[in-house]
Design an enzyme around this catalytic site. Structure first.
Site, PDB file in Angstrom:
ATOM      1  N   ARG A 115     -10.100  -8.899   2.427  1.00 56.47           N
ATOM      2  CA  ARG A 115      -9.865  -7.995   3.554  1.00 56.47           C
ATOM      3  C   ARG A 115      -8.940  -6.867   3.092  1.00 56.47           C
ATOM      4  O   ARG A 115      -7.850  -7.111   2.594  1.00 56.47           O
ATOM      5  CB  ARG A 115      -9.243  -8.753   4.726  1.00 56.47           C
ATOM      6  CG  ARG A 115      -8.850  -7.839   5.869  1.00 56.47           C
ATOM      7  CD  ARG A 115      -8.376  -8.628   7.098  1.00 56.47           C
ATOM      8  NE  ARG A 115      -7.816  -7.722   8.076  1.00 56.47           N
ATOM      9  CZ  ARG A 115      -6.554  -7.740   8.482  1.00 56.47           C
ATOM     10  NH1 ARG A 115      -5.708  -8.650   8.024  1.00 56.47           N
ATOM     11  NH2 ARG A 115      -6.119  -6.861   9.360  1.00 56.47           N
TER      12      ARG A 115
ATOM     13  N   GLU B 256      -3.890  -5.344  14.889  1.00 54.93           N
ATOM     14  CA  GLU B 256      -2.788  -5.732  15.777  1.00 54.93           C
ATOM     15  C   GLU B 256      -2.272  -4.608  16.671  1.00 54.93           C
ATOM     16  O   GLU B 256      -1.083  -4.264  16.616  1.00 54.93           O
ATOM     17  CB  GLU B 256      -1.623  -6.264  14.948  1.00 54.93           C
ATOM     18  CG  GLU B 256      -1.971  -7.464  14.110  1.00 54.93           C
ATOM     19  CD  GLU B 256      -0.799  -7.971  13.272  1.00 54.93           C
ATOM     20  OE1 GLU B 256       0.111  -7.174  12.984  1.00 54.93           O
ATOM     21  OE2 GLU B 256      -0.813  -9.142  12.919  1.00 54.93           O
TER      22      GLU B 256
ATOM     23  N   GLU C 134      -5.254 -13.354   8.993  1.00 55.21           N
ATOM     24  CA  GLU C 134      -3.952 -13.399   8.320  1.00 55.21           C
ATOM     25  C   GLU C 134      -3.257 -14.706   8.664  1.00 55.21           C
ATOM     26  O   GLU C 134      -3.212 -15.110   9.822  1.00 55.21           O
ATOM     27  CB  GLU C 134      -3.025 -12.256   8.752  1.00 55.21           C
ATOM     28  CG  GLU C 134      -3.388 -10.913   8.193  1.00 55.21           C
ATOM     29  CD  GLU C 134      -2.391  -9.816   8.580  1.00 55.21           C
ATOM     30  OE1 GLU C 134      -1.188 -10.127   8.744  1.00 55.21           O
ATOM     31  OE2 GLU C 134      -2.826  -8.664   8.718  1.00 55.21           O
TER      32      GLU C 134
ATOM     33  N   HIS D 168      -4.851   0.175   9.770  1.00 58.84           N
ATOM     34  CA  HIS D 168      -3.828  -0.870   9.667  1.00 58.84           C
ATOM     35  C   HIS D 168      -2.452  -0.187   9.585  1.00 58.84           C
ATOM     36  O   HIS D 168      -1.881  -0.032   8.508  1.00 58.84           O
ATOM     37  CB  HIS D 168      -4.096  -1.730   8.434  1.00 58.84           C
ATOM     38  CG  HIS D 168      -3.306  -3.003   8.368  1.00 58.84           C
ATOM     39  ND1 HIS D 168      -3.891  -4.229   8.158  1.00 58.84           N
ATOM     40  CD2 HIS D 168      -1.979  -3.260   8.468  1.00 58.84           C
ATOM     41  CE1 HIS D 168      -2.967  -5.179   8.127  1.00 58.84           C
ATOM     42  NE2 HIS D 168      -1.782  -4.608   8.305  1.00 58.84           N
TER      43      HIS D 168
ATOM     44  N   ASN E 120      -4.636 -12.940  13.642  1.00 60.82           N
ATOM     45  CA  ASN E 120      -3.517 -13.050  12.700  1.00 60.82           C
ATOM     46  C   ASN E 120      -2.518 -14.026  13.293  1.00 60.82           C
ATOM     47  O   ASN E 120      -1.933 -13.769  14.343  1.00 60.82           O
ATOM     48  CB  ASN E 120      -2.828 -11.693  12.495  1.00 60.82           C
ATOM     49  CG  ASN E 120      -3.709 -10.725  11.719  1.00 60.82           C
ATOM     50  OD1 ASN E 120      -4.781 -11.083  11.254  1.00 60.82           O
ATOM     51  ND2 ASN E 120      -3.231  -9.501  11.577  1.00 60.82           N
TER      52      ASN E 120
ATOM     53  N   TYR F 182       0.834 -16.579  12.549  1.00 59.20           N
ATOM     54  CA  TYR F 182       1.911 -16.986  11.651  1.00 59.20           C
ATOM     55  C   TYR F 182       2.786 -18.097  12.231  1.00 59.20           C
ATOM     56  O   TYR F 182       3.197 -18.992  11.523  1.00 59.20           O
ATOM     57  CB  TYR F 182       2.808 -15.783  11.321  1.00 59.20           C
ATOM     58  CG  TYR F 182       2.161 -14.765  10.405  1.00 59.20           C
ATOM     59  CD1 TYR F 182       2.355 -14.820   9.031  1.00 59.20           C
ATOM     60  CD2 TYR F 182       1.356 -13.757  10.913  1.00 59.20           C
ATOM     61  CE1 TYR F 182       1.760 -13.897   8.185  1.00 59.20           C
ATOM     62  CE2 TYR F 182       0.751 -12.830  10.076  1.00 59.20           C
ATOM     63  CZ  TYR F 182       0.959 -12.900   8.709  1.00 59.20           C
ATOM     64  OH  TYR F 182       0.365 -11.997   7.877  1.00 59.20           O
TER      65      TYR F 182
ATOM     66  N   GLU G  34       6.414  -4.734   2.556  1.00 54.45           N
ATOM     67  CA  GLU G  34       6.332  -5.427   3.855  1.00 54.45           C
ATOM     68  C   GLU G  34       6.986  -4.587   4.949  1.00 54.45           C
ATOM     69  O   GLU G  34       7.963  -5.001   5.595  1.00 54.45           O
ATOM     70  CB  GLU G  34       6.946  -6.816   3.756  1.00 54.45           C
ATOM     71  CG  GLU G  34       5.974  -7.873   3.210  1.00 54.45           C
ATOM     72  CD  GLU G  34       4.729  -8.080   4.091  1.00 54.45           C
ATOM     73  OE1 GLU G  34       4.831  -7.879   5.309  1.00 54.45           O
ATOM     74  OE2 GLU G  34       3.674  -8.423   3.531  1.00 54.45           O
TER      75      GLU G  34
HETATM   76  C1  BGC Z   1       0.629  -7.456   9.492  1.00 55.12           C
HETATM   77  C2  BGC Z   1       0.795  -7.293   7.998  1.00 55.12           C
HETATM   78  C3  BGC Z   1       2.169  -7.794   7.582  1.00 55.12           C
HETATM   79  C4  BGC Z   1       2.281  -9.257   7.972  1.00 55.12           C
HETATM   80  C5  BGC Z   1       3.574  -9.922   7.512  1.00 55.12           C
HETATM   81  C6  BGC Z   1       1.110  -8.789  10.021  1.00 55.12           C
HETATM   82  O1  BGC Z   1       1.519  -8.664  11.328  1.00 55.12           O
HETATM   83  O2  BGC Z   1      -0.702  -7.227   9.846  1.00 55.12           O
HETATM   84  O3  BGC Z   1       0.604  -5.955   7.663  1.00 55.12           O
HETATM   85  O4  BGC Z   1       2.425  -7.587   6.252  1.00 55.12           O
HETATM   86  O5  BGC Z   1       2.210  -9.359   9.378  1.00 55.12           O
HETATM   87  O6  BGC Z   1       4.693  -9.295   8.048  1.00 55.12           O
END
Ligand code: BGC
Length: 538
Positions: free
Chosen positions: A113, A204, A415, A158, A341, A343, A471
């Site tokens: 991607r 996002e 992601e 992006h 995405n 995390y 970042e």
């Molecule tokens: C973003 C990335 C970023 C990642 C980690 C995501 O929200 O799409 O560009 O590097 O988070 O911070």
């Protein structure tokens, strides 16, 4: 993913999805404890990949006809980016894309991607010519990927945009941006659409709108108190305007793709188009229905398709823009898949009936206070990313939530990644021996596999990210890559996680216990002998 991620995460989806998909069976049964994850735990045809974005890796900020973009300009202002870092050189992928494609290939992934730098392809947006060198660059990257048997997943936008558009009319604050985005998208469809099958319009929008226009942390750095101390902006209103414009821009680009590109490429090459959402999972802070409500509001929970959910209208009143009947028509159902995405998971506490401070009592925050801590205990192990904790169950929960809410629309996890703690990074050895990153991916993958077994239509998983990169406001010291990039030589050096991913994908059973330290020793010696300056000096 950043601190204080925005509320109303899923409002986009409510608007974009139509009800043409039927809910599939869901057993709801509890399954066995998570076990060591294997590639065979995923369905046949499931795609594994890695994700990057243009501005975070390319560098070459004024080469090959590229113009200044919002991040180039924003980074110049002292204090905006940690350690004064910027993306001018970054990890120089622009010059090293051949090597980077080899690295991607060596991992054994079947998909990559990437995103297109708007200011490289259209240096002045609609107000200037297409830059042939920019188009050629991405064309070469795509060709090289395909030659290696790697499917390109293309994000059109992006976070980076030509500064020209900011200067002319305030970029995403203006409806004019919709036309600029559609123009940009059309150039991409025309030039790359013969080879690209998976399109994502905008990365996002929910996160970007709030970080840039509520918290003032991303360019153009607009906000108002109590959210931040910017010289200009209105945190209560501007994120909504921006989100509205992004949503319409997406919908218009998707319509263009469907009307003029997707259809003519059918049946054999018909691509699909989606949008990327930042999808944090929320759990109630207290065992109290009002906190459950707050968690729902935070992830806002749209029931109507084709207009903003009534709850949002109720809380935000006239601050929330309206769609014309025509706009509603083409927004509805304008995605073929959801790009997720994910995390972390956070707690949500009610701020409608309870006292909250720091802006959480505002409508724009969904009247929810978001935290990673309950009674002094973190929701999961902290990572190097602010407000990001290791909560593997969140992967299953978020996918399950999306499955139920959006009629099991096809999804890709575009992601998922782990930021090493800075403390660990003090020693080069620890940078390469990133066993925590391996544990993170294994655990999240195990919960993803469970969600799929329970019927979720998830079709792919992308690690964020290939190599340590720029970042955003955290600069270069926040590291999520599977490759370390030496700050002086820019050499790419595989971390243990790269070896693990390769082993996992090739089913040779290699895991972090078996990946030997010895295999890293050569690389380690090569970098330890050099001065460790963690910031790429420009
Ligand atoms: C973003 C990335 C970023 C990642 C980690 C995501 O929200 O799409 O560009 O590097 O988070 O911070």
């Amino acid at each position: 993913m950043e601190a204080n991620t925005p509320r109303f995460y899923f409002v986009f989806l409510s608007l974009l999805l139509s009800s043409r998909f039927l809910v599939e069976g869901f057993s709801g049964e509890e399954e066995e404890e998570e076990k060591d994850i294997k590639i065979t735990d995923f369905p046949h045809g499931f795609v594994f990949g890695v994700s990057t974005s243009a501005y975070q890796i390319e560098g070459a900020y004024l080469e090959g006809g590229k113009s200044l973009n919002n991040w180039d300009v924003f980074s110049r202002i002292q204090g905006n980016i940690k350690h004064g870092d910027n993306g001018y050189i970054s990890v120089d992928d622009y010059h090293r894309y051949l090597e980077d494609t080899e690295i991607v290939h060596s991992l054994g992934v079947k998909a990559y991607r990437l995103s297109i730098s708007w200011s490289r392809v259209l240096p002045e947006g609609r107000f200037g010519q297409v830059n042939p060198a920019g188009v050629m660059f991405y064309s070469n990257v795509i060709d090289k990927l395909l030659l290696k048997g790697i499917e390109p997943f293309l994000t059109i936008h992006h976070h980076d945009l030509p500064q020209e558009l900011e200067d002319r009319y305030g970029a995403w604050l203006s409806p004019l941006m919709q036309e600029d985005f559609v123009h940009f998208a059309e150039i991409c469809f025309k030039n790359f659409g013969d080879r690209v099958k998976y399109w994502m319009t905008i990365n996002e929008p929910n996160l970007f709108a709030n970080l840039a226009y509520m918290d003032g942390k991303y360019p153009p750095g607009r906000c108002s108190l109590p959210f931040g101390n910017c010289s200009v902006g209105n945190s209560d209103i501007e994120p909504l305007t921006v989100m509205h414009n992004m949503l319409l821009a997406h919908a218009k680009a998707a319509k263009l793709y469907r009307d003029h590109f997707q259809a003519i490429r059918l049946p054999k090459q018909g691509g699909s188009i989606g949008i990327v959402v930042s999808a944090t999972m929320f759990e109630p802070l207290r065992d109290d229905p009002i906190d459950q409500e707050a968690a729902n509001r935070a992830s806002l929970d749209p029931l109507l398709f084709g207009d903003y959910p009534p709850e949002m209208r109720h809380y935000l009143g006239s601050n929330l823009p309206c769609f014309s009947p025509e706009e509603t028509k083409y927004i509805e159902g304008s995605i073929d898949f959801i790009a997720v995405n994910h995390y972390t998971t956070l707690y949500a506490k009610d701020c409608l009936h309870s006292n909250c401070t720091a802006g959480a009592d505002h409508a724009i925050k969904g009247y929810a206070y978001i935290t990673g801590e309950r009674d002094g205990v973190f929701i999961g192990e902290p990572t190097g990313m602010p407000e990001c904790y290791v909560v593997p169950r969140g992967m299953e929960n978020i996918v399950d939530y999306l499955k139920k809410r959006y009629h099991n629309m096809p999804m890709f996890v575009t992601e998922n990644g782990y930021a090493s703690l800075e403390l660990q990074d003090a020693q080069m050895k620890n940078l390469l021996h990133d066993s925590k990153r391996i544990e993170f991916h294994k655990a999240y993958l195990a919960f993803l596999a469970r969600a799929i077994r329970k019927g979720a239509d998830v079709r792919g998983y992308f690690v964020w990210t290939l190599m340590d990169d720029f970042e955003w406001i955290s600069g270069y010291r926040m590291r999520l890559g599977m490759y370390y990039v030496h700050p002086q030589t820019l050499n790419r050096i595989p971390k243990l996680s790269a070896q693990w991913y390769e082993g996992f994908l090739s089913s040779n059973g290699l895991n972090n216990k078996e990946a030997t330290n010895a295999s890293l020793l050569k690389d380690e010696n090569a970098i330890v002998s050099e001065p460790v300056n963690e910031t790429a000096e420009i």
